[in-house]
Every structure is written in structure tokens, then in C-alpha cells.
Design a protein around this motif. Sequence first.
Motif, PDB file in Angstrom:
ATOM      1  N   PRO A 133      34.628  31.900  16.035  1.00 45.73           N
ATOM      2  CA  PRO A 133      34.897  32.209  17.447  1.00 45.73           C
ATOM      3  C   PRO A 133      33.745  31.832  18.365  1.00 45.73           C
ATOM      4  N   LEU A 134      32.512  31.846  17.840  1.00 48.90           N
ATOM      5  CA  LEU A 134      31.368  31.451  18.661  1.00 48.90           C
ATOM      6  C   LEU A 134      31.397  29.965  18.976  1.00 48.90           C
ATOM      7  N   VAL A 135      31.836  29.156  18.012  1.00 46.71           N
ATOM      8  CA  VAL A 135      31.968  27.717  18.254  1.00 46.71           C
ATOM      9  C   VAL A 135      32.974  27.461  19.371  1.00 46.71           C
ATOM     10  N   LEU A 136      34.156  28.061  19.246  1.00 45.52           N
ATOM     11  CA  LEU A 136      35.198  27.863  20.251  1.00 45.52           C
ATOM     12  C   LEU A 136      34.765  28.379  21.631  1.00 45.52           C
ATOM     13  N   ALA A 137      34.154  29.565  21.645  1.00 42.90           N
ATOM     14  CA  ALA A 137      33.735  30.147  22.921  1.00 42.90           C
ATOM     15  C   ALA A 137      32.605  29.350  23.563  1.00 42.90           C
ATOM     16  N   SER A 138      31.672  28.845  22.759  1.00 42.19           N
ATOM     17  CA  SER A 138      30.577  28.053  23.332  1.00 42.19           C
ATOM     18  C   SER A 138      31.095  26.739  23.916  1.00 42.19           C
ATOM     19  N   LEU A 139      32.147  26.175  23.328  1.00 41.35           N
ATOM     20  CA  LEU A 139      32.750  24.966  23.891  1.00 41.35           C
ATOM     21  C   LEU A 139      33.355  25.252  25.262  1.00 41.35           C
ATOM     22  N   VAL A 140      33.901  26.452  25.426  1.00 39.17           N
ATOM     23  CA  VAL A 140      34.415  26.850  26.745  1.00 39.17           C
ATOM     24  C   VAL A 140      33.298  26.810  27.774  1.00 39.17           C
ATOM     25  N   GLY A 141      32.153  27.368  27.405  1.00 35.23           N
ATOM     26  CA  GLY A 141      31.010  27.360  28.314  1.00 35.23           C
ATOM     27  C   GLY A 141      30.499  25.963  28.585  1.00 35.23           C
ATOM     28  N   VAL A 142      30.450  25.117  27.559  1.00 31.85           N
ATOM     29  CA  VAL A 142      29.974  23.739  27.738  1.00 31.85           C
ATOM     30  C   VAL A 142      30.865  22.989  28.724  1.00 31.85           C
ATOM     31  N   ILE A 143      32.169  23.061  28.544  1.00 30.76           N
ATOM     32  CA  ILE A 143      33.092  22.346  29.429  1.00 30.76           C
ATOM     33  C   ILE A 143      32.973  22.867  30.857  1.00 30.76           C
ATOM     34  N   GLY A 144      32.904  24.208  31.001  1.00 31.72           N
ATOM     35  CA  GLY A 144      32.817  24.786  32.336  1.00 31.72           C
ATOM     36  C   GLY A 144      31.537  24.404  33.054  1.00 31.72           C
ATOM     37  N   GLU A 145      30.402  24.553  32.382  1.00 34.38           N
ATOM     38  CA  GLU A 145      29.134  24.294  33.055  1.00 34.38           C
ATOM     39  C   GLU A 145      28.860  22.806  33.216  1.00 34.38           C
ATOM     40  N   ARG A 146      29.366  21.987  32.309  1.00 24.53           N
ATOM     41  CA  ARG A 146      29.279  20.543  32.527  1.00 24.53           C
ATOM     42  C   ARG A 146      30.086  20.126  33.745  1.00 24.53           C
ATOM     43  N   SER A 147      31.082  20.953  34.098  1.00 20.40           N
ATOM     44  CA  SER A 147      31.890  20.683  35.288  1.00 20.40           C
ATOM     45  C   SER A 147      31.301  21.326  36.531  1.00 20.40           C
ATOM     46  N   GLY A 148      30.259  22.172  36.355  1.00 24.00           N
ATOM     47  CA  GLY A 148      29.618  22.816  37.491  1.00 24.00           C
ATOM     48  C   GLY A 148      30.040  24.253  37.713  1.00 24.00           C
ATOM     49  N   VAL A 149      30.777  24.849  36.747  1.00 27.95           N
ATOM     50  CA  VAL A 149      31.276  26.219  36.912  1.00 27.95           C
ATOM     51  C   VAL A 149      30.703  27.109  35.823  1.00 27.95           C
ATOM     52  N   VAL A 150      30.016  28.171  36.216  1.00 29.15           N
ATOM     53  CA  VAL A 150      29.500  29.158  35.271  1.00 29.15           C
ATOM     54  C   VAL A 150      30.642  30.067  34.841  1.00 29.15           C
ATOM     55  N   ASN A 151      30.825  30.228  33.535  1.00 27.49           N
ATOM     56  CA  ASN A 151      31.919  31.053  33.038  1.00 27.49           C
ATOM     57  C   ASN A 151      31.355  32.286  32.330  1.00 27.49           C
ATOM     58  N   ILE A 152      31.138  33.350  33.109  1.00 25.77           N
ATOM     59  CA  ILE A 152      30.700  34.616  32.534  1.00 25.77           C
ATOM     60  C   ILE A 152      31.891  35.355  31.919  1.00 25.77           C
ATOM     61  N   GLY A 153      33.090  34.905  32.248  1.00 25.87           N
ATOM     62  CA  GLY A 153      34.301  35.603  31.822  1.00 25.87           C
ATOM     63  C   GLY A 153      34.823  35.222  30.457  1.00 25.87           C
ATOM     64  N   ILE A 154      34.053  34.515  29.647  1.00 27.12           N
ATOM     65  CA  ILE A 154      34.529  34.135  28.309  1.00 27.12           C
ATOM     66  C   ILE A 154      34.869  35.371  27.491  1.00 27.12           C
ATOM     67  N   GLU A 155      34.072  36.409  27.617  1.00 19.60           N
ATOM     68  CA  GLU A 155      34.327  37.655  26.890  1.00 19.60           C
ATOM     69  C   GLU A 155      35.709  38.203  27.251  1.00 19.60           C
ATOM     70  N   GLY A 156      36.019  38.238  28.532  1.00 15.51           N
ATOM     71  CA  GLY A 156      37.320  38.742  28.970  1.00 15.51           C
ATOM     72  C   GLY A 156      38.464  37.851  28.537  1.00 15.51           C
TER      73      GLY A 156
END
Length: 332
Positions: free
Chosen positions: A46-69
Amino acid sequence: MQTWIAKNRTTLVIAAVVVVAAYVFYYAKNDIAPSMYVSAWGYAIPLVLASLVGVIGERSGVVNIGIEGQMLIAAFAGFFVAAYSGSMLAGVLAGVGSGLVAGAFLAWTTVRWRMDQIIAGVVLNIVATGITSFYYTPGQILPGVIPNLTVPGLSSIPLIGDVFFTGESAIALFAIVAALLVHVGLFRTRWGLRTRAVGEYPSAADTAGIDVERLRIINVTLAGSLAGLAGVYLSMDASSTFERSMTAGRGFLALAIMIMGMWRPLRAFSMALFFGFISAVASQLQQTGGFAVPPQLTGTLPYVATLVVLAVAAGRVRAPGAVGQPYVKKDQ
């Protein structure tokens, strides 16, 4: 090729040392090493999948603090849809779909409405915690299990085959494929070039004809499906049950992994494995004993390691230039 090797020489040396050490431990401690490695990978999925969410978001310019939710909502939706419908497939689809909806909420509020990205993520986490706690119903069970798969050829490789490709969950195999696809997509495709452009220099990307807001919304929304799959894994595969707040901070840990991975998918994958191994070590210490340390303290070992590595990495990594900054066209 030689230029690439020269630029990544340090990384390659570290990787070689880690691989050699892993094999030495695997053969030297064959009584406990295999189970520890399998446990480490199970924690890392789950950490691999969740970290990819953050990578895609922040590479696009959006901080995703809501991954937990996002993960928590998906775990809830996937488990209870499967339990009430009697279909594991329906549960998986519901979990992934709820992740997409949560991603769309975050994308629309932060990109279109230009809401503060940190606040939007916190709101998503609070709403997810409230909804999943209020509608939680104990006593439900899943109608089946997510199938395990064995990859011919790769499963025969010592250590690697045993851990990653022998009798593994379909979600676990997808996590490996997803890390590879996102890496290739970010650095070898037009989509990746445009994504990195809107995350670094959105005004220049806009001048080049790229619709910055549209691309950010699409990326953050689609990345939500990976968070959804991570939540599905937690409730329908790793534990086969749902508990309140079962994500237990994994979404925030994934953000730390993303940072230590320098916003690169494969490096984030390796860092997720590292923290999975630290968790496996903590679990092994609790089981074998021999140390006058309370189990509650050994359970904090992965988070202590996170703080230490982040402290070491501080100042040595650079986030995408426009991350966290809403883009407003000059004519608006």
C-alpha cells in the motif's frame, strides 16, 4: 548509456550493496529471512501505491495531503460493497471508484476553486474518518479472497521470485507494474513531459499550449484510483476486514517516502521496501523477544526511521518548482 551510468553511479553502487546484503542475509538466516522479506513486501504494497499518488500529484503541482483519507474511504467502500453484494469484483471496483471520486474532489477544490491544497487534504481526511466511523457496521465478512498469482519464469529467481512473484496477490503484482509504468510515463512520454512542465513552470507550459488546469485535474483524479487500490488491499487482502482508522498513518508515511524517493517512482518504490523491511524487523523483535523493550516502542521503529531519514535528506532534495501553487492565467 555510459552517460546515464556516470550520472547514477552512486545510486547504482548503493543498490548493488543493498542487493548483495539482502542475498547474504537471505542465505545466512534462511530460517527467518524468507518470512521477513515476505512480510516486508506485504507492508510495502500500500505504501508503493500511495507514494505513486503523491508523485503524480506533486509532479503536477498539487500537494495531496488527503492520501490517508482516500485510502480509508476506499478500504471502507471496497469491504462493505463486497460484503453486502457477495462479489469481490464489485468490492474492488467500488474501492477504486471511491478513490477516483475522492481524487476528483481534491482536484476540483484545489485546481478549479483554488482552495488551499493543505486545507483541502485535511478536510478530505476528516470527512473520510467521520463517514467511515459513523457508518461502520461490525460483523461483516468477505465472500471470498482476491486471487493470488504466480509469474512463470520470474518466480524461479532466488529471493526475488520467492518474495515478489510466487503466490502473490494480484494487487501486489499490479503495484510493481504501476511503479514501472508511472516511471516510464513520467520520463519517457509526452504526458510525462507535460506533467513535469505544469509542475515546474506552469506559465511556460501554458504558453506552449498546455491546458494546465485540465491536466492537473485529470492527473490528480486518476491518481486517486491508486489510492483506492491501496485501500482495497488493506481491507480486502492484507487483513480481510475493516476497522476504524485502519490506514494508521500510511498515507502520511507515503508522502515521506515520496520525498525521500525524490519524487521519482522507482526510488519511491525502493524506499517503500526499506520501510517495509524496518516494519518486518520490528515485528520480528516483538515475536522473538530477547530485548527488554516494550512492544509499543518497537512498533514505533518505522516512524523513527522515517524521521531519521527525512532529517538526513533535508536540504538535499528539491520539490517540483510550482508544487502547492494554484495557477492563474494572467488574463483571468
